[in-house]
Design an enzyme around this catalytic site. Structure first.
Site, PDB file in Angstrom:
ATOM      1  CG  ASN A  22      -1.843   6.710  -7.465  1.00 17.02           C
ATOM      2  OD1 ASN A  22      -2.122   7.091  -8.598  1.00 17.02           O
ATOM      3  ND2 ASN A  22      -2.005   5.456  -7.078  1.00 17.02           N
ATOM      4  NE  ARG A  78      -3.773   2.155   2.441  1.00 15.83           N
ATOM      5  CZ  ARG A  78      -4.892   2.432   1.781  1.00 15.83           C
ATOM      6  NH1 ARG A  78      -5.375   1.558   0.927  1.00 15.83           N
ATOM      7  NH2 ARG A  78      -5.530   3.570   1.981  1.00 15.83           N
ATOM      8  CG  HIS A  96     -12.112   3.976   0.387  1.00 14.45           C
ATOM      9  ND1 HIS A  96     -13.304   3.289   0.454  1.00 14.45           N
ATOM     10  CD2 HIS A  96     -11.485   3.492  -0.717  1.00 14.45           C
ATOM     11  CE1 HIS A  96     -13.390   2.445  -0.557  1.00 14.45           C
ATOM     12  NE2 HIS A  96     -12.297   2.543  -1.281  1.00 14.45           N
ATOM     13  CG  ASP A 154     -16.286   2.634   2.250  1.00 14.72           C
ATOM     14  OD1 ASP A 154     -15.968   1.542   1.763  1.00 14.72           O
ATOM     15  OD2 ASP A 154     -15.650   3.685   2.027  1.00 14.72           O
TER      16      ASP A 154
HETATM   17  P1  NAX Z   1      -9.984   1.471 -14.207  1.00 16.83           P
HETATM   18  O1  NAX Z   1      -8.609   0.902 -14.173  1.00 16.83           O
HETATM   19  O2  NAX Z   1     -11.072   0.734 -14.906  1.00 16.83           O
HETATM   20  O3  NAX Z   1      -9.916   2.920 -14.856  1.00 16.83           O
HETATM   21  C1  NAX Z   1      -9.023   3.888 -14.445  1.00 16.83           C
HETATM   22  C2  NAX Z   1      -8.803   4.816 -15.624  1.00 16.83           C
HETATM   23  O4  NAX Z   1      -8.036   5.908 -15.162  1.00 16.83           O
HETATM   24  C3  NAX Z   1      -8.028   4.178 -16.773  1.00 16.83           C
HETATM   25  O5  NAX Z   1      -8.749   4.372 -17.971  1.00 16.83           O
HETATM   26  C4  NAX Z   1      -6.708   4.961 -16.794  1.00 16.83           C
HETATM   27  O6  NAX Z   1      -6.209   5.150 -18.106  1.00 16.83           O
HETATM   28  C5  NAX Z   1      -7.121   6.297 -16.157  1.00 16.83           C
HETATM   29  N1  NAX Z   1      -6.048   7.049 -15.509  1.00 16.83           N
HETATM   30  C6  NAX Z   1      -5.056   6.591 -14.722  1.00 16.83           C
HETATM   31  N2  NAX Z   1      -4.265   7.610 -14.319  1.00 16.83           N
HETATM   32  C7  NAX Z   1      -4.797   8.728 -14.852  1.00 16.83           C
HETATM   33  C8  NAX Z   1      -4.427  10.107 -14.796  1.00 16.83           C
HETATM   34  N3  NAX Z   1      -3.333  10.508 -14.137  1.00 16.83           N
HETATM   35  N4  NAX Z   1      -5.185  10.996 -15.460  1.00 16.83           N
HETATM   36  C9  NAX Z   1      -6.276  10.611 -16.168  1.00 16.83           C
HETATM   37  N5  NAX Z   1      -6.673   9.303 -16.267  1.00 16.83           N
HETATM   38  C10 NAX Z   1      -5.935   8.402 -15.611  1.00 16.83           C
HETATM   39  O7  NAX Z   1     -10.341   1.789 -12.691  1.00 16.83           O
HETATM   40  P2  NAX Z   1     -11.773   2.042 -12.019  1.00 16.83           P
HETATM   41  O8  NAX Z   1     -12.382   0.737 -11.684  1.00 16.83           O
HETATM   42  O9  NAX Z   1     -12.535   3.001 -12.837  1.00 16.83           O
HETATM   43  O10 NAX Z   1     -11.301   2.692 -10.610  1.00 16.83           O
HETATM   44  C11 NAX Z   1     -10.667   3.958 -10.560  1.00 16.83           C
HETATM   45  C12 NAX Z   1     -10.104   4.245  -9.176  1.00 16.83           C
HETATM   46  O11 NAX Z   1     -11.142   4.231  -8.213  1.00 16.83           O
HETATM   47  C13 NAX Z   1      -9.070   3.222  -8.681  1.00 16.83           C
HETATM   48  O12 NAX Z   1      -7.992   3.914  -8.092  1.00 16.83           O
HETATM   49  C14 NAX Z   1      -9.824   2.444  -7.621  1.00 16.83           C
HETATM   50  O13 NAX Z   1      -8.962   1.901  -6.644  1.00 16.83           O
HETATM   51  C15 NAX Z   1     -10.689   3.528  -7.053  1.00 16.83           C
HETATM   52  N6  NAX Z   1     -11.874   3.125  -6.273  1.00 16.83           N
HETATM   53  C16 NAX Z   1     -12.208   3.875  -5.206  1.00 16.83           C
HETATM   54  C17 NAX Z   1     -13.356   3.648  -4.475  1.00 16.83           C
HETATM   55  C18 NAX Z   1     -13.726   4.521  -3.320  1.00 16.83           C
HETATM   56  O14 NAX Z   1     -14.739   4.214  -2.689  1.00 16.83           O
HETATM   57  N7  NAX Z   1     -12.991   5.568  -2.978  1.00 16.83           N
HETATM   58  C19 NAX Z   1     -14.234   2.505  -4.794  1.00 16.83           C
HETATM   59  C20 NAX Z   1     -14.082   2.009  -6.175  1.00 16.83           C
HETATM   60  C21 NAX Z   1     -12.663   1.971  -6.687  1.00 16.83           C
HETATM   61  O15 NAX Z   1     -12.031   0.822  -6.205  1.00 16.83           O
END
Ligand code: NAX
Length: 327
Positions: free
Chosen positions: A105, A98, A187, A159
Site C-alpha cells: 500500500n 502485515r 489501529h 476503536d
Molecule cells: P472494500 O474491499 O469493500 O472496498 C475497498 C474499495 O476500494 C474497493 O472498491 C476497491 O476497488 C477500492 N480501491 C482499492 N484501491 C484503491 C485506490 N488506490 N484508489 C481508489 N479506490 C481503491 O473495503 P472496505 O470494507 O470498504 O474497507 C476499506 C479499507 O478500510 C480497508 O483497507 C480496511 O482494512 C479499512 N478499514 C479500516 C478501519 C479503521 O478503523 N481504520 C476499520 C474498517 C476497515 O477495516
C-alpha cells in the site's frame, strides 16, 4: 445557503462507502446547512458499480447533494477537495504478512499524498481509513510537503466508539454517559483502550468495574473486535466504520462536546513521550476546525507499557516504508 464543499473519497464503491455516502449526503458529517459535492474515486474495474451507487444517490434527491463526479484517476478526483477520505486500499490477501500489506500500500499512499499536495484545497483535511491506516497517513503526509502534517489524520474513532459501546453494554449505562475514554497508538491489535481517565455518569469508571475483567478481557476484546466481526459476518466492519468516519470528521470540523474528548490518529508532537513525527492515536479536543492533544493525563506503569508497545510497532512500520518518506 452556503457554497458547496468538495469531498473526495477513494474506495467509493466499497463496503464502507456504501454506508458512508448516504450519511454524508444527508448532512451528518459536516452539518445540515452545508451542501456537498462528492468526487468519488475508484479503480477502473469498479467504475460500473460506482455508477450504480451514483444513480442511487441521485434517486434519493438529497437537498444537500449539490453534484457527484466519478473518477478512475486520483489526480482528477482530488482537485479542489476541502476534505479527502482515503478509504480504498489493497486488502490483505491470504497468508499475507502485515509487513507485506504495508509495503504493497505504501506507494499508493505516497502517490496520493503528492497529488493532494498539488491539487487539493490548501486547507484540506485528510482522513486515512485504508489499512495500515496510521502508516498510510504518515506516508501521505510526508509526501505533501506544502501542507501541514496536522492536516493528515488516521481513523481510530471506530476503536474509540467500540470502547464506549462495549463499556455501556457492560455497565448498563448509556454510551453518552461514558466519557473521556482514550485509544492510544496504532489501529491494530497493539492499540491500548485506556479507561484510567474515563467516567461513567461523571464518576471515575475504573472503580465501577472489575479490574481483572478490564485488564484480562476488555482490552483484548477491543483490540480484536475487528477480527471478531470478520469471523462472525464474513466481512470486515463496514457500517460501524462509516459511522466512525462521520464522527471523526464531524468533530474535527465542528468541535468536540464539552467535558469530553475523542481519539484521533494524528502526528505526534512528542506529547506523553511518544516519538515525534509518527501518526499515533491520542486523546484530542477539537475547536474551530483544529485539534489539540489533551495534556496532563497521568500515565500509570501499566498504561505506559502498552502505549510503548504500540509506539514500537509504528516505528517498525515506519522503518518498512522509510524509502517513501522524504525528509
Ligand atoms: P472494500 O474491499 O469493500 O472496498 C475497498 C474499495 O476500494 C474497493 O472498491 C476497491 O476497488 C477500492 N480501491 C482499492 N484501491 C484503491 C485506490 N488506490 N484508489 C481508489 N479506490 C481503491 O473495503 P472496505 O470494507 O470498504 O474497507 C476499506 C479499507 O478500510 C480497508 O483497507 C480496511 O482494512 C479499512 N478499514 C479500516 C478501519 C479503521 O478503523 N481504520 C476499520 C474498517 C476497515 O477495516
Amino acid at each position: 445557503m452556503k457554497r458547496p464543499v468538495r469531498i473526495a473519497i477513494t474506495g467509493a464503491a466499497g463496503s464502507i462507502s456504501h454506508s458512508l455516502l448516504f450519511k454524508i449526503a444527508t448532512g451528518e458529517m459536516i452539518g445540515q446547512d452545508q451542501p456537498v459535492i462528492l468526487q468519488l474515486i475508484e479503480m477502473p474495474q469498479a467504475m460500473e458499480p460506482l455508477r450504480g451507487i451514483a444513480m442511487e444517490l441521485e434517486d434519493c434527491a438529497f437537498p444537500l447533494l449539490h453534484s457527484i463526479s466519478l473518477h478512475d484517476n486520483f489526480e482528477e478526483g482530488v482537485v479542489g477537495a476541502h476534505y479527502v477520505l482515503l478509504i480504498g486500499a489493497k486488502p490483505r490477501g491470504p497468508g499475507m504478512e502485515r509487513s507485506e500489506l504495508i509495503a504493497t500500500n505504501a506507494p499508493i499512499f505516497a502517490h496520493q499524498g503528492q497529488a493532494i499536495n498539488k491539487l487539493a484545497n490548501r486547507d484540506v483535511k485528510v482522513l486515512v481509513v485504508g489499512n495500515p491506516a496510521n502508516t498510510n497517513a504518515l506516508i501521505a503526509s510526508r509526501n505533501a510537503p506544502d501542507l501541514s502534517p496536522a492536516q493528515f489524520t488516521a481513523l481510530t474513532r471506530l476503536d474509540h466508539n467500540r470502547t464506549r459501546g462495549i463499556m455501556a453494554n457492560h455497565t448498563g449505562a448509556n454510551p453518552k454517559d461514558i466519557r473521556r475514554v482514550t485509544v492510544w497508538g496504532n489501529h491494530s491489535s497493539t492499540q491500548f483502550p485506556d479507561l484510567h481517565h474515563a467516567t461513567i455518569y461523571g464518576e471515575p469508571a475504573l472503580p465501577q468495574i472489575d479490574q481483572d475483567w478490564y485488564r484480562d478481557t476488555f482490552i483484548e476484546k477491543i483490540q480484536k473486535r475487528g477480527s471478531a466481526i470478520i469471523d462472525a459476518r464474513g466481512h470486515s466492519s463496514a457500517a460501524s466504520a462509516a459511522q466512525a468516519i462521520i464522527n471523526h470528521m464531524h468533530d474535527w470540523i465542528n468541535g468536540t462536546p464539552e467535558n469530553d474528548w475523542v481519539s484521533m490518529g494524528i502526528v505526534s508532537d512528542g506529547s506523553y513521550g511518544i516519538e515525534k513525527g509518527i501518526i499515533y492515536s491520542f486523546p484530542v479536543r477539537c475547536d474551530y476546525g483544529r485539534y489539540q492533544i489533551v495534556q496532563g493525563l497521568e500515565i500509570s506503569e501499566f498504561a505506559r507499557e502498552k502505549m510503548t508497545l504500540s509506539e514500537q510497532e509504528l516505528l517498525t512500520e515506519m522503518e518498512t516504508v522509510k524509502d517513501l518518506l522524504p525528509k
